[in-house]
Design a protein around this motif. Structure first.
Motif, PDB file in Angstrom:
ATOM      1  N   SER A  74       0.828  -1.209   0.000  1.00  0.00           N
ATOM      2  CA  SER A  74       0.000   0.000   0.000  1.00  0.00           C
ATOM      3  C   SER A  74       0.861   1.256   0.000  1.00  0.00           C
ATOM      4  O   SER A  74       0.585   2.210  -0.739  1.00  0.00           O
ATOM      5  CB  SER A  74      -0.916   0.008   1.236  1.00  0.00           C
ATOM      6  N   LEU A  87       2.266   1.924  -3.314  1.00  0.00           N
ATOM      7  CA  LEU A  87       1.268   2.559  -4.174  1.00  0.00           C
ATOM      8  C   LEU A  87       1.165   4.053  -3.862  1.00  0.00           C
ATOM      9  O   LEU A  87       1.064   4.897  -4.766  1.00  0.00           O
ATOM     10  CB  LEU A  87      -0.077   1.859  -3.952  1.00  0.00           C
ATOM     11  N   ILE A  88       1.183   4.360  -2.576  1.00  0.00           N
ATOM     12  CA  ILE A  88       1.098   5.764  -2.149  1.00  0.00           C
ATOM     13  C   ILE A  88       2.326   6.544  -2.632  1.00  0.00           C
ATOM     14  O   ILE A  88       2.207   7.664  -3.135  1.00  0.00           O
ATOM     15  CB  ILE A  88       0.945   5.829  -0.611  1.00  0.00           C
ATOM     16  N   MET A 105       4.141   5.777  -5.172  1.00  0.00           N
ATOM     17  CA  MET A 105       4.013   5.899  -6.621  1.00  0.00           C
ATOM     18  C   MET A 105       3.169   7.115  -6.983  1.00  0.00           C
ATOM     19  O   MET A 105       3.523   7.896  -7.869  1.00  0.00           O
ATOM     20  CB  MET A 105       3.367   4.629  -7.202  1.00  0.00           C
ATOM     21  N   MET A 106       2.048   7.278  -6.263  1.00  0.00           N
ATOM     22  CA  MET A 106       1.182   8.422  -6.548  1.00  0.00           C
ATOM     23  C   MET A 106       1.882   9.735  -6.221  1.00  0.00           C
ATOM     24  O   MET A 106       1.815  10.698  -6.984  1.00  0.00           O
ATOM     25  CB  MET A 106      -0.127   8.304  -5.754  1.00  0.00           C
ATOM     26  N   ARG A 107       2.541   9.784  -5.071  1.00  0.00           N
ATOM     27  CA  ARG A 107       3.245  11.019  -4.693  1.00  0.00           C
ATOM     28  C   ARG A 107       4.300  11.375  -5.737  1.00  0.00           C
ATOM     29  O   ARG A 107       4.467  12.550  -6.099  1.00  0.00           O
ATOM     30  CB  ARG A 107       3.901  10.864  -3.316  1.00  0.00           C
ATOM     31  N   LEU A 141       2.683  12.614  -8.968  1.00  0.00           N
ATOM     32  CA  LEU A 141       2.127  13.959  -8.810  1.00  0.00           C
ATOM     33  C   LEU A 141       3.213  15.019  -8.681  1.00  0.00           C
ATOM     34  O   LEU A 141       2.998  16.182  -9.007  1.00  0.00           O
ATOM     35  CB  LEU A 141       1.199  13.985  -7.581  1.00  0.00           C
ATOM     36  N   LEU A 166       0.349  -2.787 -11.786  1.00  0.00           N
ATOM     37  CA  LEU A 166       1.510  -2.672 -10.906  1.00  0.00           C
ATOM     38  C   LEU A 166       2.098  -4.062 -10.718  1.00  0.00           C
ATOM     39  O   LEU A 166       1.389  -5.008 -10.369  1.00  0.00           O
ATOM     40  CB  LEU A 166       1.079  -2.091  -9.556  1.00  0.00           C
TER      41      LEU A 166
END
Lengths: 174, 138
Positions: free
Chosen positions: A91, A94-95, A97-99, A102, A119
């Protein structure tokens, strides 16, 4: 694929409420204040990255983030305390990856939508690992008047060992 | 060893606070997640939760079902088919693909049983056979 999903949905409707009652509820935020994380959100800027700006095949940059206790605590505030270490590591990956996405692809127009995610994990990070996530534009296509952008992401740890790779499919707002 | 056909279901109630907390974690402050007025004017018609938040439930569902399963070399391929809204109680689960050992059809559904996320999670053959206590054919 679309028709499969519709069939799946209609076939399962009748047992929905019963199945739902059997699901184990996890986490849920109380009145406590969320963990505060540093934000690299930039103030509104006049020139966000638009659909027309994406160049297929272009490397867009990279971002290094540390898998630290703050992310674990923040995750646990939402999903609850757990001894499931792989869930937490996947998890937080994934977080991160998003950060990273962005941070790399910024500024963006408001209203983008995440449509699909692949993923593949090569390993799982542990506390203290530094992940360097790179992003590249894989494709962009117009479908039904929607602007689809595919971004490939790859993460290596501080030793250069692959952690994950994936593709974000986004509907770009403008 | 008998391997369960259905994944253990886990659920999470989605609130404004949940979305705000996840926005802080991911640094994703897209107004479609946080600004009701803005979101109402988009094709989503209102605020939606971050898609990847629900993916965390899929990871949890897999590990709750298979505590010894090695996530390394796991692949997920999922589509965000419908928005998750404030007030939704989403649950994640899945079923084993009988034709492909180690592959699961995974999903996240709302309280109306409508599919919000659908896709697959696949673990490496060696990890799967290790879990089952069998060996991989050469």
């Amino acid at each position: 694929m679309k028709s499969d999903m519709k069939a799946d949905l209609s076939a399962s409707t009748s047992s929905g409420s019963k199945a739902h009652a059997q699901a184990q509820r996890v986490g849920g935020l109380s009145e406590q204040e969320p963990i505060s994380l540093a934000s690299d959100e930039q103030p509104d800027q006049p020139t966000p990255i638009l659909y027309k700006d994406f160049v297929i095949g272009q490397e867009m940059g990279d971002c290094t983030l540390t898998y630290d206790e703050t992310f674990v605590q923040g995750w646990q505030q939402i999903f609850g305390q757990t001894a499931l270490t792989q869930t937490q590591a996947a998890s937080v990956s994934l977080i991160l990856m998003m950060r990273a996405f962005l941070s790399i692809v910024s500024p963006r127009p408001p209203g983008n939508i995440h449509a699909r995610q692949t993923l593949s994990f090569s390993s799982l990070p542990v506390l203290g690992d530094q992940l360097t996530v790179s992003a590249a534009c894989l494709s962009k296509t117009m479908r039904k008047e929607r602007r689809y952008v595919e971004l490939g992401v790859k993460a290596l740890n501080q030793q250069g060992i692959p952690v994950f790779a994936g593709v974000l499919t986004l509907i770009w707002a403008a | 060893m008998t391997v369960p056909h259905h994944l253990h279901e886990v659920s999470l109630e989605i609130s404004q606070k949940t979305i705000q907390a996840y926005a802080g974690l991911t640094n994703d402050h897209n107004p479609i997640h946080l600004n009701a007025e803005f979101a109402s004017k988009t094709q989503m018609g209102g605020v939606i939760a971050h898609g990847t938040m629900s993916v965390c439930l899929i990871f949890r569902s897999l590990e709750e079902t298979f505590p010894d399963l090695d996530f390394a070399e796991m692949n997920i391929d999922i589509k965000f088919t419908s928005p998750v809204r404030i007030g939704d109680v989403v649950r994640a689960g899945g079923e084993a693909d009988p034709n492909q050992p180690g592959r699961f059809d995974v999903w996240v559904r709302g309280q109306d049983d409508g599919v919000r996320i659908a896709g697959t999670a696949t673990v490496a053959a060696c990890a799967w056979h290790a879990l089952k206590g069998t060996s991989v054919a050469p």
